[in-house]
Scaffold this motif. Structure first.
Motif, PDB file in Angstrom:
ATOM      1  N   ARG A  70       8.323   9.233   7.779  1.00 57.75           N
ATOM      2  CA  ARG A  70       8.065   9.052   6.348  1.00 57.75           C
ATOM      3  C   ARG A  70       9.300   9.478   5.572  1.00 57.75           C
ATOM      4  N   VAL A  71       9.613   8.711   4.539  1.00 56.85           N
ATOM      5  CA  VAL A  71      10.759   9.030   3.690  1.00 56.85           C
ATOM      6  C   VAL A  71      10.331   8.979   2.235  1.00 56.85           C
ATOM      7  N   PRO A  72      10.927   9.836   1.405  1.00 50.32           N
ATOM      8  CA  PRO A  72      10.612   9.748  -0.026  1.00 50.32           C
ATOM      9  C   PRO A  72      11.176   8.447  -0.598  1.00 50.32           C
ATOM     10  N   LEU A  73      10.477   7.912  -1.588  1.00 51.89           N
ATOM     11  CA  LEU A  73      10.893   6.659  -2.203  1.00 51.89           C
ATOM     12  C   LEU A  73      11.015   6.874  -3.692  1.00 51.89           C
ATOM     13  N   ARG A  74      12.154   6.520  -4.249  1.00 52.39           N
ATOM     14  CA  ARG A  74      12.378   6.674  -5.681  1.00 52.39           C
ATOM     15  C   ARG A  74      12.581   5.300  -6.280  1.00 52.39           C
ATOM     16  N   LEU A  75      11.725   4.953  -7.236  1.00 50.45           N
ATOM     17  CA  LEU A  75      11.778   3.635  -7.858  1.00 50.45           C
ATOM     18  C   LEU A  75      11.862   3.775  -9.368  1.00 50.45           C
ATOM     19  N   SER A  76      12.501   2.824  -9.991  1.00 48.22           N
ATOM     20  CA  SER A  76      12.470   2.767 -11.449  1.00 48.22           C
ATOM     21  C   SER A  76      11.077   2.279 -11.861  1.00 48.22           C
ATOM     22  N   THR A  77      10.758   2.396 -13.125  1.00 49.62           N
ATOM     23  CA  THR A  77       9.464   1.928 -13.624  1.00 49.62           C
ATOM     24  C   THR A  77       9.299   0.436 -13.370  1.00 49.62           C
ATOM     25  N   ASP A  78      10.346  -0.342 -13.604  1.00 54.00           N
ATOM     26  CA  ASP A  78      10.290  -1.785 -13.363  1.00 54.00           C
ATOM     27  C   ASP A  78      10.095  -2.095 -11.889  1.00 54.00           C
ATOM     28  N   GLU A  79      10.815  -1.390 -11.014  1.00 55.57           N
ATOM     29  CA  GLU A  79      10.684  -1.614  -9.571  1.00 55.57           C
ATOM     30  C   GLU A  79       9.276  -1.259  -9.093  1.00 55.57           C
ATOM     31  N   ALA A  80       8.728  -0.145  -9.595  1.00 53.07           N
ATOM     32  CA  ALA A  80       7.372   0.263  -9.213  1.00 53.07           C
ATOM     33  C   ALA A  80       6.350  -0.776  -9.682  1.00 53.07           C
ATOM     34  N   GLY A  81       6.534  -1.299 -10.888  1.00 52.32           N
ATOM     35  CA  GLY A  81       5.636  -2.327 -11.396  1.00 52.32           C
ATOM     36  C   GLY A  81       5.697  -3.595 -10.559  1.00 52.32           C
ATOM     37  N   PHE A  82       6.907  -3.988 -10.186  1.00 56.52           N
ATOM     38  CA  PHE A  82       7.080  -5.188  -9.360  1.00 56.52           C
ATOM     39  C   PHE A  82       6.457  -4.985  -7.985  1.00 56.52           C
ATOM     40  N   LEU A  83       6.685  -3.812  -7.378  1.00 51.49           N
ATOM     41  CA  LEU A  83       6.100  -3.513  -6.079  1.00 51.49           C
ATOM     42  C   LEU A  83       4.576  -3.507  -6.162  1.00 51.49           C
ATOM     43  N   HIS A  84       4.029  -2.949  -7.235  1.00 50.39           N
ATOM     44  CA  HIS A  84       2.578  -2.933  -7.428  1.00 50.39           C
ATOM     45  C   HIS A  84       2.039  -4.365  -7.528  1.00 50.39           C
ATOM     46  N   HIS A  85       2.731  -5.211  -8.268  1.00 51.52           N
ATOM     47  CA  HIS A  85       2.343  -6.619  -8.410  1.00 51.52           C
ATOM     48  C   HIS A  85       2.342  -7.325  -7.048  1.00 51.52           C
ATOM     49  N   CYS A  86       3.416  -7.127  -6.278  1.00 56.29           N
ATOM     50  CA  CYS A  86       3.528  -7.780  -4.967  1.00 56.29           C
ATOM     51  C   CYS A  86       2.445  -7.290  -4.013  1.00 56.29           C
ATOM     52  N   LEU A  87       2.186  -5.982  -4.006  1.00 57.53           N
ATOM     53  CA  LEU A  87       1.129  -5.453  -3.140  1.00 57.53           C
ATOM     54  C   LEU A  87      -0.241  -5.982  -3.569  1.00 57.53           C
ATOM     55  N   GLY A  88      -0.445  -6.146  -4.868  1.00 58.08           N
ATOM     56  CA  GLY A  88      -1.700  -6.724  -5.357  1.00 58.08           C
ATOM     57  C   GLY A  88      -1.886  -8.153  -4.874  1.00 58.08           C
ATOM     58  N   LEU A  89      -0.821  -8.942  -4.919  1.00 56.72           N
ATOM     59  CA  LEU A  89      -0.891 -10.321  -4.412  1.00 56.72           C
ATOM     60  C   LEU A  89      -1.160 -10.336  -2.911  1.00 56.72           C
ATOM     61  N   LEU A  90      -0.515  -9.437  -2.197  1.00 56.81           N
ATOM     62  CA  LEU A  90      -0.720  -9.355  -0.754  1.00 56.81           C
ATOM     63  C   LEU A  90      -2.162  -8.970  -0.428  1.00 56.81           C
ATOM     64  N   ALA A  91      -2.714  -8.025  -1.166  1.00 58.11           N
ATOM     65  CA  ALA A  91      -4.114  -7.631  -0.963  1.00 58.11           C
ATOM     66  C   ALA A  91      -5.041  -8.821  -1.203  1.00 58.11           C
ATOM     67  N   GLN A  92      -4.765  -9.605  -2.235  1.00 55.60           N
ATOM     68  CA  GLN A  92      -5.596 -10.773  -2.521  1.00 55.60           C
ATOM     69  C   GLN A  92      -5.513 -11.803  -1.396  1.00 55.60           C
ATOM     70  N   ARG A  93      -4.323 -11.991  -0.844  1.00 54.49           N
ATOM     71  CA  ARG A  93      -4.176 -12.956   0.257  1.00 54.49           C
ATOM     72  C   ARG A  93      -4.915 -12.488   1.502  1.00 54.49           C
TER      73      ARG A  93
END
Length: 172
Positions: A70-93
């Motif tokens: 496990r490694v710590p992950l540091r994201l900007s607000t925009d990057e975190a939002g984009f990652l959240h969006h992509c994970l949401g799409l993946l969950a739906q698929r």
């Protein structure tokens, strides 16, 4: 000694002051100077251009992970939002794939012979259920990632500065 001690809530920045090839360990050494305190430290990395001389980096404190891999992950607000969006799409698929597999398990198996030169690879109802179970496992993994990401909501706006952490290289 500094004339004024730094404020405890002030971000700690360090300037990469020098670099050299460390002979005893096959790595590059980067010497950083913390301007608020006048201290110096060295970070070792395998990449020669990991940090740039005279560039300023924001230091962060990360908990030492007792869990290997496990490694710590540091994201900007925009990057975190984009990652959240992509994970949401993946969950739906994954959910759609589970629905299809469960529907396949409900219809009776066909005993139609395959056309000449082809194979019939239609799963059995039990096969469809097994497939749905594996898809469900993946969906749970993605949902767990989404929950973890939601817990890591950034508390400060992204300043655009680069970050040096223990996860990037071993600090000394």
């Amino acid at each position: 000694m500094l004339a004024y001690p730094p404020h405890p809530d002030e971000p700690i920045t360090a300037v990469c002051a020098a670099t050299y090839y460390a002979d005893l360990i096959p790595a590059f050494a980067f010497i950083f100077r913390v301007e608020n305190t006048g201290t110096r430290f060295t970070v070792y990395a395998t990449e020669q251009h990991r940090w740039l001389i005279n560039s300023t980096y924001t230091l962060t404190i990360a908990e030492h992970n007792s869990e290997p891999g496990r490694v710590p992950l540091r994201l900007s607000t925009d990057e975190a939002g984009f990652l959240h969006h992509c994970l949401g799409l993946l969950a739906q698929r994954w959910q759609d794939a589970i629905t299809e597999a469960e529907a396949g398990a409900q219809h009776p198996a066909t005993d139609e012979p395959a056309s000449p030169g082809h194979l019939n690879i239609e799963p059995t109802p039990a096969g469809y259920q097994a497939i749905a179970g594996r898809f469900r496992d993946e969906l749970h993994r993605v949902q767990d990632l989404l929950r973890r990401l939601d817990q890591l909501q950034p508390t400060t706006p992204d300043t655009g500065t680069q970050t040096a952490t223990d996860a990037d290289a071993g600090a000394s």
